[in-house]
Design an enzyme around this catalytic site. Structure first.
Site, PDB file in Angstrom:
ATOM      1  N   GLY A  19      20.181  27.662   4.669  1.00  0.00           N
ATOM      2  CA  GLY A  19      19.744  28.660   5.639  1.00  0.00           C
ATOM      3  C   GLY A  19      18.366  29.174   5.303  1.00  0.00           C
ATOM      4  N   GLY A  21      15.406  32.668   6.358  1.00  0.00           N
ATOM      5  CA  GLY A  21      15.206  33.958   7.012  1.00  0.00           C
ATOM      6  C   GLY A  21      13.879  34.544   6.582  1.00  0.00           C
ATOM      7  CB  VAL A  26      19.991  30.093   1.002  1.00  0.00           C
ATOM      8  CG1 VAL A  26      21.159  29.835   0.055  1.00  0.00           C
ATOM      9  CG2 VAL A  26      19.676  31.580   1.045  1.00  0.00           C
ATOM     10  CE  LYS A  51      19.358  35.309  -0.077  1.00  0.00           C
ATOM     11  NZ  LYS A  51      19.713  36.635   0.503  1.00  0.00           N
ATOM     12  CG  ASP A 148      23.289  42.385   8.352  1.00  0.00           C
ATOM     13  OD1 ASP A 148      23.668  42.623   9.521  1.00  0.00           O
ATOM     14  OD2 ASP A 148      22.612  41.383   8.041  1.00  0.00           O
TER      15      ASP A 148
END
Length: 300
Positions: A19, A21, A26, A51, A148
């Site tokens: 992933g 962002g 990651v 990460k 979150d």
């Protein structure tokens, strides 16, 4: 003072991307010979999640690393494994290593069930909810709000749900009026005025529970009669409905906290299930620290 370790990449190799962002990206990470987590038997090899962010823009990664350290005594939060810095293609990166959730996210689990024309069972939904509540109780006891809680940030490790991604975790009142998080899981007080307390996380958990049992995301514009029809179709039990409504009270002062919800009949009044066997519960005031094999090639 930090110690740069350009050779540290030799101790692990970067795998496929999981992933990305605003923080960076990651990937999977595989320990190599010489790494504290390396096992001679390749069939038992540990896989980590790493990460990473460019060193010059990695302040949020440092902050998240420090939070993982603070919460390391809770088995219901993804485990921190260490950190280092590497040079890759003439670029310097900061990396933090975490427990890899081979079971994916709760979002993946819900999506997978939907693709087969089914939903997550209420028994499984309760198990997930209980694990997340234990994690939230621990985070809140340390004076923080996750900010979150959503299905993407609830990860499955060996059949157990764990809270992941501490990138937005703050102390209440840290950024007054600033709206952070994912809008569809955001409590009314957060969405309207940027107010974040521990009760905001409970609203997010309620959204996740509704999605697990009904297979439908609860949208802010939904009316009560529409919600009622969805619940009826899902055959959500009375206990689950009552629990869910304690999470979704508009007034945060009246909304139940994690401690109270852990005592709700939906959580406590149930027969033992295979998922409950040997379950761990994190202690709010641990008397001894947990021993974790850490790979730490830099000092903060």
């Amino acid at each position: 003072m930090e110690v740069s370790t350009p050779e540290s990449m030799k101790l692990w190799e970067r795998g496929r991307k999981l992933g990305a962002g605003g923080y960076g990206f990651v990937c999977l990470a595989h320990p190599l010979a010489g790494h504290p987590l390396f096992l001679p038997d390749s069939s038992l090899q540990i896989v980590m999640a790493v990460k990473s962010a460019k060193y010059t823009s990695s302040s949020s990664l440092i902050r998240e690393r420090n939070l993982f350290k603070k919460f390391k005594d809770c088995p219901h939060i993804i485990r921190y494994l260490g950190c280092d810095c590497t040079y890759e293609e003439d670029e310097r990166f900061r990396n933090i290593f975490m427990q890899y959730a081979a079971g994916g996210s709760l979002h993946d689990r819900i999506k997978s069930a939907a693709s087969r024309g089914t939903r997550i069972s209420e028994i499984e939904a309760r198990e997930v909810t209980e694990c997340v509540l234990h994690g939230l109780r621990f985070i809140h006891s340390k004076g923080y709000v996750h900010c979150d809680i959503k299905t993407d940030n609830i990860l499955i490790v060996k059949g157990k749900a764990k809270i992941g991604d501490l990138g937005l975790t703050i102390k209440p009142g840290k950024y007054p009026g600033k709206i952070i998080g994912t809008r569809n899981y955001m409590a009314p007080e957060s969405f309207k005025s940027g107010d974040y307390t521990s009760k905001a996380d409970i609203w997010g958990l309620g959204c996740c529970l509704f999605e697990m049992i009904t297979g439908v995301k609860i949208w802010r514009h939904m009316k009560e009669d529409e919600i009622h029809k969805i619940i009826e179709r899902s055959r959500m039990s009375d206990k689950a409905q009552l629990f869910w409504r304690k999470c979704m009270v508009e007034d945060p002062e009246q909304r139940w906290d994690a401690e109270l919800l852990l005592q709700h009949p939906f959580i406590v009044d149930h027969p033992p299930s295979p998922l409950s066997t040997g379950k761990q519960v994190c202690k709010i005031m641990p008397t001894s620290s947990t021993t974790v094999c850490q790979y730490k090639a830099e000092e903060a």
